[in-house]
Design a protein around this motif. Structure first.
Motif, PDB file in Angstrom:
ATOM      1  N   ILE A 158      41.217  27.870  68.554  1.00 20.14           N
ATOM      2  CA  ILE A 158      41.629  28.511  67.305  1.00 20.14           C
ATOM      3  C   ILE A 158      41.631  27.489  66.170  1.00 20.14           C
ATOM      4  O   ILE A 158      41.291  27.816  65.028  1.00 20.14           O
ATOM      5  CB  ILE A 158      43.017  29.172  67.462  1.00 20.14           C
ATOM      6  CG1 ILE A 158      42.939  30.315  68.491  1.00 20.14           C
ATOM      7  CG2 ILE A 158      43.523  29.707  66.122  1.00 20.14           C
ATOM      8  CD1 ILE A 158      44.230  31.084  68.670  1.00 20.14           C
ATOM      9  N   GLU A 159      41.979  26.255  66.480  1.00 23.01           N
ATOM     10  CA  GLU A 159      41.902  25.187  65.479  1.00 23.01           C
ATOM     11  C   GLU A 159      40.472  25.072  64.947  1.00 23.01           C
ATOM     12  O   GLU A 159      40.250  24.994  63.729  1.00 23.01           O
ATOM     13  CB  GLU A 159      42.322  23.846  66.095  1.00 23.01           C
ATOM     14  CG  GLU A 159      43.758  23.774  66.572  1.00 23.01           C
ATOM     15  CD  GLU A 159      44.743  23.468  65.468  1.00 23.01           C
ATOM     16  OE1 GLU A 159      44.300  23.199  64.327  1.00 23.01           O
ATOM     17  OE2 GLU A 159      45.951  23.504  65.736  1.00 23.01           O
ATOM     18  N   ALA A 162      39.484  28.109  62.763  1.00 24.29           N
ATOM     19  CA  ALA A 162      40.130  28.070  61.451  1.00 24.29           C
ATOM     20  C   ALA A 162      39.478  27.032  60.543  1.00 24.29           C
ATOM     21  O   ALA A 162      39.236  27.291  59.353  1.00 24.29           O
ATOM     22  CB  ALA A 162      41.623  27.779  61.612  1.00 24.29           C
ATOM     23  N   GLU A 163      39.174  25.856  61.080  1.00 22.21           N
ATOM     24  CA  GLU A 163      38.512  24.824  60.281  1.00 22.21           C
ATOM     25  C   GLU A 163      37.184  25.333  59.730  1.00 22.21           C
ATOM     26  O   GLU A 163      36.840  25.119  58.566  1.00 22.21           O
ATOM     27  CB  GLU A 163      38.278  23.572  61.141  1.00 22.21           C
ATOM     28  CG  GLU A 163      39.522  22.786  61.485  1.00 22.21           C
ATOM     29  CD  GLU A 163      40.034  21.947  60.326  1.00 22.21           C
ATOM     30  OE1 GLU A 163      39.287  21.094  59.823  1.00 22.21           O
ATOM     31  OE2 GLU A 163      41.182  22.173  59.910  1.00 22.21           O
ATOM     32  N   ARG A 165      36.250  28.512  59.192  1.00 26.19           N
ATOM     33  CA  ARG A 165      36.414  29.550  58.172  1.00 26.19           C
ATOM     34  C   ARG A 165      36.948  28.972  56.860  1.00 26.19           C
ATOM     35  O   ARG A 165      36.566  29.424  55.781  1.00 26.19           O
ATOM     36  CB  ARG A 165      37.363  30.647  58.668  1.00 26.19           C
ATOM     37  CG  ARG A 165      36.947  31.382  59.927  1.00 26.19           C
ATOM     38  CD  ARG A 165      35.488  31.739  59.978  1.00 26.19           C
ATOM     39  NE  ARG A 165      35.042  32.466  58.782  1.00 26.19           N
ATOM     40  CZ  ARG A 165      33.779  32.745  58.530  1.00 26.19           C
ATOM     41  NH1 ARG A 165      32.830  32.337  59.354  1.00 26.19           N
ATOM     42  NH2 ARG A 165      33.452  33.425  57.444  1.00 26.19           N
ATOM     43  N   VAL A 166      37.833  27.988  56.941  1.00 22.36           N
ATOM     44  CA  VAL A 166      38.372  27.379  55.716  1.00 22.36           C
ATOM     45  C   VAL A 166      37.270  26.637  54.973  1.00 22.36           C
ATOM     46  O   VAL A 166      37.146  26.748  53.740  1.00 22.36           O
ATOM     47  CB  VAL A 166      39.549  26.437  56.059  1.00 22.36           C
ATOM     48  CG1 VAL A 166      39.919  25.588  54.847  1.00 22.36           C
ATOM     49  CG2 VAL A 166      40.761  27.239  56.515  1.00 22.36           C
ATOM     50  N   LEU A 231      45.470  36.563  56.400  1.00 25.94           N
ATOM     51  CA  LEU A 231      44.817  35.737  57.420  1.00 25.94           C
ATOM     52  C   LEU A 231      45.093  36.285  58.817  1.00 25.94           C
ATOM     53  O   LEU A 231      44.206  36.273  59.684  1.00 25.94           O
ATOM     54  CB  LEU A 231      45.308  34.293  57.303  1.00 25.94           C
ATOM     55  CG  LEU A 231      44.833  33.539  56.056  1.00 25.94           C
ATOM     56  CD1 LEU A 231      45.642  32.263  55.863  1.00 25.94           C
ATOM     57  CD2 LEU A 231      43.349  33.217  56.151  1.00 25.94           C
ATOM     58  N   ALA A 235      42.402  37.547  61.528  1.00 25.78           N
ATOM     59  CA  ALA A 235      42.365  36.887  62.832  1.00 25.78           C
ATOM     60  C   ALA A 235      42.111  37.872  63.960  1.00 25.78           C
ATOM     61  O   ALA A 235      41.429  37.542  64.936  1.00 25.78           O
ATOM     62  CB  ALA A 235      43.670  36.125  63.078  1.00 25.78           C
ATOM     63  N   PHE A 260      46.431  31.201  63.987  1.00 28.62           N
ATOM     64  CA  PHE A 260      45.246  31.109  63.132  1.00 28.62           C
ATOM     65  C   PHE A 260      45.645  30.979  61.669  1.00 28.62           C
ATOM     66  O   PHE A 260      45.094  30.153  60.925  1.00 28.62           O
ATOM     67  CB  PHE A 260      44.366  32.347  63.328  1.00 28.62           C
ATOM     68  CG  PHE A 260      43.182  32.403  62.403  1.00 28.62           C
ATOM     69  CD1 PHE A 260      42.029  31.695  62.677  1.00 28.62           C
ATOM     70  CD2 PHE A 260      43.233  33.158  61.227  1.00 28.62           C
ATOM     71  CE1 PHE A 260      40.941  31.734  61.809  1.00 28.62           C
ATOM     72  CE2 PHE A 260      42.154  33.205  60.362  1.00 28.62           C
ATOM     73  CZ  PHE A 260      40.994  32.493  60.651  1.00 28.62           C
ATOM     74  N   CYS A 263      46.846  27.537  60.949  1.00 33.86           N
ATOM     75  CA  CYS A 263      45.731  26.588  60.938  1.00 33.86           C
ATOM     76  C   CYS A 263      44.962  26.643  59.620  1.00 33.86           C
ATOM     77  O   CYS A 263      44.436  25.629  59.151  1.00 33.86           O
ATOM     78  CB  CYS A 263      44.763  26.879  62.084  1.00 33.86           C
ATOM     79  SG  CYS A 263      45.403  26.508  63.717  1.00 33.86           S
ATOM     80  N   CYS A 264      44.854  27.833  59.030  1.00 32.60           N
ATOM     81  CA  CYS A 264      44.153  27.969  57.758  1.00 32.60           C
ATOM     82  C   CYS A 264      44.990  27.434  56.602  1.00 32.60           C
ATOM     83  O   CYS A 264      44.472  26.769  55.702  1.00 32.60           O
ATOM     84  CB  CYS A 264      43.799  29.432  57.508  1.00 32.60           C
ATOM     85  SG  CYS A 264      42.535  30.106  58.611  1.00 32.60           S
ATOM     86  N   PRO A 267      45.231  23.212  57.323  1.00 33.67           N
ATOM     87  CA  PRO A 267      44.069  22.879  58.151  1.00 33.67           C
ATOM     88  C   PRO A 267      44.259  21.572  58.910  1.00 33.67           C
ATOM     89  O   PRO A 267      44.815  20.610  58.379  1.00 33.67           O
ATOM     90  CB  PRO A 267      42.933  22.766  57.125  1.00 33.67           C
ATOM     91  CG  PRO A 267      43.385  23.584  55.958  1.00 33.67           C
ATOM     92  CD  PRO A 267      44.869  23.407  55.922  1.00 33.67           C
TER      93      PRO A 267
END
Length: 480
Positions: A158-159, A162-163, A165-166, A231, A235, A260, A263-264, A267
């Motif tokens: 999930i990390e 999220a990275e 998508r950000v 978010l 997710a 998630f 994480c966003c 980040p």
């Protein structure tokens, strides 16, 4: 019944369909294909899976292509009903009823099959609603907490998601903006729509058909929470969630969407760099982490639990405690002896009065964090505690570490120290001997009954959500 068994059943029905369409009996088809009629009967009834070589011969004997027999679709509506009935009757739910299976024959009316299958579907729907007894829910939550503890509250996949998508939103530094969250939604094919009439039981609603995510008005107090809600809604799609089939599944999904969102908003790459720099300067503080990324104190504290062990090489604990001493959320991988019930659940258990999570409520200046060392049977711990309040009452957020790790945190120089002997009841759960002798038998308090004690756990496909309200809401907005 698994998918392979379903495929065999469909295959059998397709062979029977083409055989009867050709006007052949089992004996006649068997003679053409060189297969015993009894063996063909087993195949047609889904009790035997033939080899490809035999299927090729059967297809040639019927004058059809092999692909026609291997199609995963039932040959007709009647066959579809019979296949579904067999699948449902072989499931554990029907088996638990102790009833004999219904075996449809040629003479069974299609309407009868439709009624029986309809009853099975409704039985299955009711059984798979996310309903749980309080004990079941607590056990499911405990299992999830223990699983996360085993992996240091860290979910690398999930990390990574999220990275990705950000970065795709164009975000480079600082707090994730509402605009960047909107861009993330657009990239997934969704528009964020802010409305005043969301059903009271839903924080947000995603219209999958129209590609809309409905949220409360952007002008509500604490608007930063809208980023998190949006978010979380995204997710569900990104993580491929299906409708939860149990309360445990519902809890897992909720944890994953919250993870998630965190994480966003914080980040990993930027958050770890920030925390590592603060550790190097021996000035780690949840309040700085919170302010750097524009999130709540609780969100920052929880995010720290995700990253501290995997990236800062330290164990820690997190507590959210009500002003009545009840533990609402908790995590530890540093050995802090959290109170538990017989199921291992910590939620609702009362923490020691000596812990900083509770002494912070008596702190003179409650706008600043309380720093405290606490000696426990498991060792000495340092913690930083911030208090807050909601319409439901006061609460505290604590982050703490073993004594040896306190050197990395702001507030380590505090002289506030307490001793906790819990779970020994003489620590704080029994009144002092002098008070007991003076007042025992002389007091008759009227207990405050918390409404949630008598409330059933919310039911429905999505626990706590009123489907009628949701569908009526979507219908009303579908034309807009």
């Amino acid at each position: 019944m698994d998918s392979s068994a379903t495929d065999v059943a469909t295959l059998g029905h397709r062979i029977r369909h083409f055989r009867t369409a050709a006007g052949l009996t089992l004996d006649e088809l068997g003679a053409r294909a060189g297969v015993a009629a009894s063996q063909l009967s087993l195949i047609e009834n889904g009790r035997r899976e033939p080899r490809i070589s035999m299927l090729t011969t059967i297809a040639a004997s019927l004058g059809v292509q092999l692909a026609d027999l291997l199609s995963p679709e039932p040959p007709d509506a009647r066959s579809a009903l019979e296949i579904e009935l067999a699948r449902l009757q072989r499931g554990s739910l029907y088996a638990s009823l102790g009833l004999p299976p219904v075996k449809p024959t040629k003479g069974t009316p299609t309407e009868t099959l439709e009624a029986i299958v309809g009853l099975h579907r409704e039985l299955s729907r009711r059984a798979t609603e996310a309903i749980a007894t309080p004990e079941e829910a607590r056990r499911a939550n405990t299992e999830l907490r223990e699983r996360m503890r085993a992996q240091n509250n860290y979910i690398p996949e999930i990390e990574e998601l999220a990275e990705e998508r950000v970065r795709a939103s164009g975000h480079t530094r600082g707090a994730l903006t509402h605009r960047e969250v909107s861009v993330m939604a657009e990239q997934l094919g969704f528009d964020l729509i802010y409305v005043n009439d969301l059903p009271h039981s839903a924080r947000s609603i995603t219209d999958l058909a129209s590609g809309r995510i409905y949220l409360p008005p952007a002008s509500i107090p604490g608007g930063h929470g809208l980023r998190s809600m949006a978010l979380q809604a995204m997710a569900h799609r990104l993580l491929g969630h299906e409708r939860p089939d149990s309360y445990a599944d519902f809890l897992r999904q909720r944890l994953e969407i919250n993870y998630f969102a965190a994480c966003c908003l914080m980040p990993r790459e930027a958050a770890v760099a920030f925390l590592q720099q603060a550790k190097q300067e021996r000035d780690l503080a949840v309040e700085d982490f919170r302010d750097a990324f524009g999130v709540t104190h609780e969100a920052a504290a929880l995010r720290l639990t995700n990253l501290a062990t995997s990236h800062l090489d330290m164990t820690l604990h997190f507590l959210r405690v009500g002003d009545d001493g009840a533990l609402y959320k908790g995590y530890e991988n540093d050995g802090l002896p959290l109170p538990t019930d017989v199921t291992g659940s910590i939620e609702g258990q009362v923490v020691c009065r000596k812990w900083g999570a509770r002494t912070a409520f008596t702190h003179t200046n409650r706008t600043t964090e309380l720093y405290q060392y606490t000696d426990t049977p498991a060792g000495t711990y340092w913690c930083a505690t911030q208090t807050g309040s909601t319409s439901a009452g006061g609460f505290s957020i604590s982050v703490g570490v073993p004594f040896a790790q306190a050197k990395w945190f702001r507030g380590r120089e505090t002289t506030v120290r307490a001793e906790s002997r819990c779970p020994d009841e003489s620590c704080c759960k029994r009144p002092a001997a002098g008070l007991a002798s003076r007042w025992a038998g002389q007091a008759w308090p009227s207990a405050r009954l918390h409404a949630h004690i008598l409330s059933p756990l919310p039911s429905g496909s999505f626990p706590g959500v009123d489907d009628t309200e949701v569908y009526s809401f979507l219908e009303a907005h579908s034309a807009s």
